[in-house]
Design an enzyme around this catalytic site. Sequence first.
Site, PDB file in Angstrom:
ATOM      1  N   LEU A  12     -35.548  -0.946 -42.763  1.00 26.49           N
ATOM      2  CA  LEU A  12     -35.387  -2.298 -43.285  1.00 26.49           C
ATOM      3  C   LEU A  12     -36.704  -2.865 -43.778  1.00 26.49           C
ATOM      4  O   LEU A  12     -36.774  -3.455 -44.871  1.00 26.49           O
ATOM      5  CB  LEU A  12     -34.791  -3.211 -42.213  1.00 26.49           C
ATOM      6  N   ASP A  36     -50.616  -4.580 -32.298  1.00 23.56           N
ATOM      7  CA  ASP A  36     -50.127  -4.233 -30.965  1.00 23.56           C
ATOM      8  C   ASP A  36     -49.261  -5.386 -30.472  1.00 23.56           C
ATOM      9  O   ASP A  36     -49.776  -6.443 -30.090  1.00 23.56           O
ATOM     10  CB  ASP A  36     -51.312  -3.999 -30.032  1.00 23.56           C
ATOM     11  N   TYR A 123     -30.167  -1.819 -24.762  1.00 26.57           N
ATOM     12  CA  TYR A 123     -30.666  -2.249 -26.070  1.00 26.57           C
ATOM     13  C   TYR A 123     -30.221  -3.681 -26.370  1.00 26.57           C
ATOM     14  O   TYR A 123     -31.033  -4.532 -26.764  1.00 26.57           O
ATOM     15  CB  TYR A 123     -30.157  -1.297 -27.148  1.00 26.57           C
TER      16      TYR A 123
END
Length: 287
Positions: A12, A36, A123
């Site tokens: 994406l 990070d 998830y």
Amino acid sequence: MRWVVVGARGMLGTDVVARLERLDEDVLALGRQDVDLSSPDSCAAALAGADVVVNCAAYTAVDDAETHEDEAYAVNAVGAGNLARAATAAGARLVHLSTDYVFDGTATAPYDEDAPTAPRSAYGRTKAAGERAVAESGGDHLVVRTAWLYGAHGACFPKTIARAAHARGALDVVDDQHGQPTWTVDVADVLVRLVATGAPAGTYHATSSGATTWHGFAQRVVESAGLDPAIVAPTTSEASVRPAPRPAYSVLGHRRLVEVGVAPIGSWDERWAAAAAAVLAESEERV
């Protein structure tokens, strides 16, 4: 405006960057080596001078997350929160990508943007936590949920199906999970249009219109690959168990897009017809 795209080298993110570049926008594309997400200081430095931040970074290995939930949480929740707070400090609008997996999949009508979340997988839990972290940052944000993504710049369902169909000649694909196959090019367009219209902060859904099953989508993919769709046979989720539970119903509604004057993506079948050649080109080269 200065746009910063985080996760810019994913499927994406690559299309978001390409869309912005075609519009001659000032865009900074950041990959995992450039920022990070676990470090607030790194996020703050990366977003300095940004007007709009698009967060496409995510831990998306749905099955692996079942046994590595801490790792998924570090990216999808902690990382999202760090980016959101850094965007707030920079005075930037954050566009944060989320997923249909925040829902339990038991609905029988399209999920509204305000429907309660009830994730059933690791998830989904980490992505729901990411949505909360973004909302709690206090900044100007758009949470944009999408689902069943495919594109030319990464691994995805159509490429896998096309290769398997060519190699094996017959496939079994589940016919009891319903959703909206969605092209990353179209999601990128929706994100840009939401920002361009000054859409109010909140949650939006960027998926194709209509719905099908994985089996129905696989048949269209196989047909686009020049094969007989009849080689794709239906099966059930029970017959093909995966580590992470899949939502049986992942159809998302588009009420809020309509309310702010952003046209929803067209029907999944029409958009697949437009996308197929580009998405399957790599698969066909490897056959």
